[in-house]
Design an enzyme around this catalytic site. Structure first.
Site, PDB file in Angstrom:
ATOM      1  N   ASP A  31      44.584  38.748  45.201  1.00 57.18           N
ATOM      2  CA  ASP A  31      43.733  39.721  45.883  1.00 57.18           C
ATOM      3  C   ASP A  31      43.521  40.978  45.020  1.00 57.18           C
ATOM      4  O   ASP A  31      44.376  41.330  44.209  1.00 57.18           O
ATOM      5  CB  ASP A  31      44.404  40.110  47.216  1.00 57.18           C
ATOM      6  CG  ASP A  31      43.434  40.793  48.154  1.00 57.18           C
ATOM      7  OD1 ASP A  31      42.214  40.756  47.905  1.00 57.18           O
ATOM      8  OD2 ASP A  31      43.891  41.381  49.150  1.00 57.18           O
ATOM      9  N   ASN A  33      40.441  41.749  43.274  1.00 56.96           N
ATOM     10  CA  ASN A  33      39.425  41.669  42.206  1.00 56.96           C
ATOM     11  C   ASN A  33      38.320  42.708  42.405  1.00 56.96           C
ATOM     12  O   ASN A  33      37.898  43.392  41.468  1.00 56.96           O
ATOM     13  CB  ASN A  33      38.774  40.283  42.180  1.00 56.96           C
ATOM     14  CG  ASN A  33      39.728  39.200  41.733  1.00 56.96           C
ATOM     15  OD1 ASN A  33      40.843  39.491  41.329  1.00 56.96           O
ATOM     16  ND2 ASN A  33      39.293  37.954  41.830  1.00 56.96           N
ATOM     17  N   ARG A  35      38.290  45.526  44.252  1.00 56.98           N
ATOM     18  CA  ARG A  35      38.719  46.928  44.114  1.00 56.98           C
ATOM     19  C   ARG A  35      38.994  47.284  42.654  1.00 56.98           C
ATOM     20  O   ARG A  35      38.735  48.384  42.202  1.00 56.98           O
ATOM     21  CB  ARG A  35      39.977  47.173  44.979  1.00 56.98           C
ATOM     22  CG  ARG A  35      39.641  47.437  46.433  1.00 56.98           C
ATOM     23  CD  ARG A  35      40.844  47.300  47.300  1.00 56.98           C
ATOM     24  NE  ARG A  35      41.190  45.901  47.495  1.00 56.98           N
ATOM     25  CZ  ARG A  35      42.375  45.485  47.898  1.00 56.98           C
ATOM     26  NH1 ARG A  35      43.349  46.343  48.117  1.00 56.98           N
ATOM     27  NH2 ARG A  35      42.599  44.195  48.080  1.00 56.98           N
ATOM     28  N   TRP A  36      39.523  46.324  41.911  1.00 54.52           N
ATOM     29  CA  TRP A  36      39.789  46.536  40.487  1.00 54.52           C
ATOM     30  C   TRP A  36      38.488  46.876  39.760  1.00 54.52           C
ATOM     31  O   TRP A  36      38.423  47.809  38.964  1.00 54.52           O
ATOM     32  CB  TRP A  36      40.415  45.260  39.910  1.00 54.52           C
ATOM     33  CG  TRP A  36      40.803  45.315  38.457  1.00 54.52           C
ATOM     34  CD1 TRP A  36      42.006  45.730  37.948  1.00 54.52           C
ATOM     35  CD2 TRP A  36      39.995  44.927  37.340  1.00 54.52           C
ATOM     36  NE1 TRP A  36      41.995  45.620  36.571  1.00 54.52           N
ATOM     37  CE2 TRP A  36      40.774  45.129  36.170  1.00 54.52           C
ATOM     38  CE3 TRP A  36      38.710  44.420  37.197  1.00 54.52           C
ATOM     39  CZ2 TRP A  36      40.305  44.852  34.888  1.00 54.52           C
ATOM     40  CZ3 TRP A  36      38.231  44.144  35.919  1.00 54.52           C
ATOM     41  CH2 TRP A  36      39.027  44.365  34.777  1.00 54.52           C
ATOM     42  N   HIS A  48      36.169  39.424  39.465  1.00 53.67           N
ATOM     43  CA  HIS A  48      36.459  37.983  39.533  1.00 53.67           C
ATOM     44  C   HIS A  48      36.558  37.395  38.124  1.00 53.67           C
ATOM     45  O   HIS A  48      37.434  36.582  37.844  1.00 53.67           O
ATOM     46  CB  HIS A  48      35.374  37.253  40.335  1.00 53.67           C
ATOM     47  CG  HIS A  48      35.294  37.691  41.779  1.00 53.67           C
ATOM     48  ND1 HIS A  48      36.410  37.840  42.567  1.00 53.67           N
ATOM     49  CD2 HIS A  48      34.225  37.999  42.581  1.00 53.67           C
ATOM     50  CE1 HIS A  48      36.038  38.224  43.783  1.00 53.67           C
ATOM     51  NE2 HIS A  48      34.726  38.341  43.803  1.00 53.67           N
ATOM     52  N   ASN A  79      35.669  33.220  53.102  1.00 55.19           N
ATOM     53  CA  ASN A  79      34.918  33.789  51.972  1.00 55.19           C
ATOM     54  C   ASN A  79      33.450  33.356  51.941  1.00 55.19           C
ATOM     55  O   ASN A  79      32.622  33.987  51.283  1.00 55.19           O
ATOM     56  CB  ASN A  79      35.576  33.441  50.626  1.00 55.19           C
ATOM     57  CG  ASN A  79      36.852  34.213  50.356  1.00 55.19           C
ATOM     58  OD1 ASN A  79      37.735  33.741  49.645  1.00 55.19           O
ATOM     59  ND2 ASN A  79      36.973  35.416  50.913  1.00 55.19           N
ATOM     60  N   TRP A  80      33.102  32.286  52.679  1.00 49.39           N
ATOM     61  CA  TRP A  80      31.690  31.872  52.753  1.00 49.39           C
ATOM     62  C   TRP A  80      30.833  32.968  53.371  1.00 49.39           C
ATOM     63  O   TRP A  80      29.616  32.988  53.204  1.00 49.39           O
ATOM     64  CB  TRP A  80      31.538  30.596  53.589  1.00 49.39           C
ATOM     65  CG  TRP A  80      32.114  29.369  52.941  1.00 49.39           C
ATOM     66  CD1 TRP A  80      33.194  28.652  53.382  1.00 49.39           C
ATOM     67  CD2 TRP A  80      31.653  28.689  51.756  1.00 49.39           C
ATOM     68  NE1 TRP A  80      33.435  27.582  52.543  1.00 49.39           N
ATOM     69  CE2 TRP A  80      32.500  27.581  51.545  1.00 49.39           C
ATOM     70  CE3 TRP A  80      30.609  28.917  50.852  1.00 49.39           C
ATOM     71  CZ2 TRP A  80      32.342  26.700  50.470  1.00 49.39           C
ATOM     72  CZ3 TRP A  80      30.447  28.037  49.787  1.00 49.39           C
ATOM     73  CH2 TRP A  80      31.302  26.949  49.607  1.00 49.39           C
ATOM     74  N   ARG A  82      30.817  36.035  52.603  1.00 48.32           N
ATOM     75  CA  ARG A  82      30.510  37.113  51.634  1.00 48.32           C
ATOM     76  C   ARG A  82      29.036  37.051  51.235  1.00 48.32           C
ATOM     77  O   ARG A  82      28.372  36.031  51.447  1.00 48.32           O
ATOM     78  CB  ARG A  82      31.391  36.942  50.388  1.00 48.32           C
ATOM     79  CG  ARG A  82      32.834  37.255  50.702  1.00 48.32           C
ATOM     80  CD  ARG A  82      33.646  37.447  49.470  1.00 48.32           C
ATOM     81  NE  ARG A  82      34.972  37.906  49.888  1.00 48.32           N
ATOM     82  CZ  ARG A  82      35.862  38.435  49.089  1.00 48.32           C
ATOM     83  NH1 ARG A  82      35.602  38.575  47.811  1.00 48.32           N
ATOM     84  NH2 ARG A  82      37.026  38.827  49.536  1.00 48.32           N
ATOM     85  N   ARG A 199      51.532  38.032  47.078  1.00 46.63           N
ATOM     86  CA  ARG A 199      50.185  38.566  47.315  1.00 46.63           C
ATOM     87  C   ARG A 199      50.026  39.842  46.508  1.00 46.63           C
ATOM     88  O   ARG A 199      50.864  40.750  46.579  1.00 46.63           O
ATOM     89  CB  ARG A 199      49.951  38.858  48.798  1.00 46.63           C
ATOM     90  CG  ARG A 199      48.507  39.354  49.009  1.00 46.63           C
ATOM     91  CD  ARG A 199      48.111  39.520  50.449  1.00 46.63           C
ATOM     92  NE  ARG A 199      46.674  39.803  50.519  1.00 46.63           N
ATOM     93  CZ  ARG A 199      45.859  39.385  51.465  1.00 46.63           C
ATOM     94  NH1 ARG A 199      46.319  38.665  52.449  1.00 46.63           N
ATOM     95  NH2 ARG A 199      44.576  39.697  51.446  1.00 46.63           N
ATOM     96  N   GLU A 218      59.759  32.859  50.973  1.00 47.41           N
ATOM     97  CA  GLU A 218      60.054  34.279  50.757  1.00 47.41           C
ATOM     98  C   GLU A 218      58.734  34.956  50.394  1.00 47.41           C
ATOM     99  O   GLU A 218      57.974  34.440  49.572  1.00 47.41           O
ATOM    100  CB  GLU A 218      61.064  34.453  49.608  1.00 47.41           C
ATOM    101  CG  GLU A 218      62.419  33.829  49.886  1.00 47.41           C
ATOM    102  CD  GLU A 218      63.117  34.441  51.091  1.00 47.41           C
ATOM    103  OE1 GLU A 218      62.975  35.664  51.317  1.00 47.41           O
ATOM    104  OE2 GLU A 218      63.787  33.689  51.826  1.00 47.41           O
TER     105      GLU A 218
END
Ligand code: FPP
Length: 256
Positions: A31, A33, A35-36, A48, A79-80, A82, A199, A218
């Site tokens: 997770d 991509n 915001r980066w 991406h 995600n479809w 988007r 995550r 975990e």
């Protein structure tokens, strides 16, 4: 230097499984991509594209250090929704990555597998995926599972439908349904449960990912955005996992 030390520690733990548990199955929610990219003043797709670099290094390193199964959440059923252009570009990126990385998968003896509602993928993606899955089917060092058009609720619905059909045809009786029957009707059949779920990006939720399979995983959350995720972050996650006491419902005393 730190990386080398952690790597050495991990290698040591591989040789001494009883002392330090090593995750056989790592699953990652890649997770951050978007915001980066935004932070750099770029379009989401730039994130991406750079995410694929993190995919490559994580896959290679996992294979090298002895992870047997790596499952990456590459595209969810949600995600479809988007913007069309982002979905199209992500699908293109998948095709080009599959083409580009086939040799890497072969070189590292990695078998590709895919989980999800694969029939809903564009034909071109499905074909490329099938090609790489077939071309790597005899590899055995690590299985890389790409979760594509994947959602746990979709998987469980599909599983129930499949079992229902078999009940109707008298292949299974309802009394015989147990956890192993359910496991065999999930997209992840033949894969072990997840040991460690990572995550990235600081979000702390599961987003419809492997809900059945992470019952005793975990969980590890890091603030690092996925395109920045490198070996040192992976080693940190594994080292953190190794400090946990996995009791599976038992008491500490029973484990000792
Ligand atoms: C989540 O970040 C990421 C995705 C939905 C796509 C993941 C795809 C890749 C890493 C590249 C292609 C993958 C492979 C396996 C070759 P986000 O877009 O939700 O980020 P945000 O939360 O910052 O918006």
């Amino acid at each position: 230097m730190v990386e080398i030390l952690v790597f050495a520690a991990i290698k040591m733990t591989q040789e001494n499984h009883k002392e330090q548990p090593f995750p056989k199955h790592i699953a990652i929610i890649m997770d951050g991509n978007g915001r980066w990219a935004k932070r750099k003043g770029k379009l989401r797709i730039f994130g991406h594209e750079n995410g694929t670099k993190a995919v490559r290094s994580t896959v290679e390193t996992c294979a090298k250090i002895g992870v047997e199964n790596l499952t990456l959440y590459a595209f969810s059923t949600e995600n479809w929704k988007r913007p069309k252009l982002e979905v199209q570009t992500l699908m293109q990126l998948l095709i080009s990555s599959l083409r580009k990385e086939l040799d890497t998968l072969k070189k590292h003896d990695i078998r590709l597998n895919a989980i999800g509602n694969l029939e809903s993928l564009p034909v071109k993606v499905f074909k490329e995926l099938t090609h790489v899955i077939e071309a790597t089917s005899t590899n055995s060092r690590m299985t890389l599972n790409l979760a594509l058009s994947y959602g746990s609720r979709d998987e469980l619905t599909h599983c129930m439908k499949e079992i229902g059909k078999k009940i109707k045809k008298n292949i299974i009786s309802p009394e015989k349904i147990d956890e192993s029957v359910i496991n065999q009707h999930l997209y992840t059949r033949n894969l072990p449960d997840v040991d460690l779920l990572i995550r990235t990006s600081g979000e702390q939720r599961l987003s419809n990912f492997l809900l059945w399979q992470i019952a005793y995983a975990e969980l590890y959350f890091t603030d690092v955005y996925w395109p920045d995720f490198r070996d040192e972050h992976l080693y940190e996650a594994i080292a953190n996992y190794q400090k946990r006491e996995r009791r599976f419902g038992k008491t500490s005393e029973q484990l000792n």
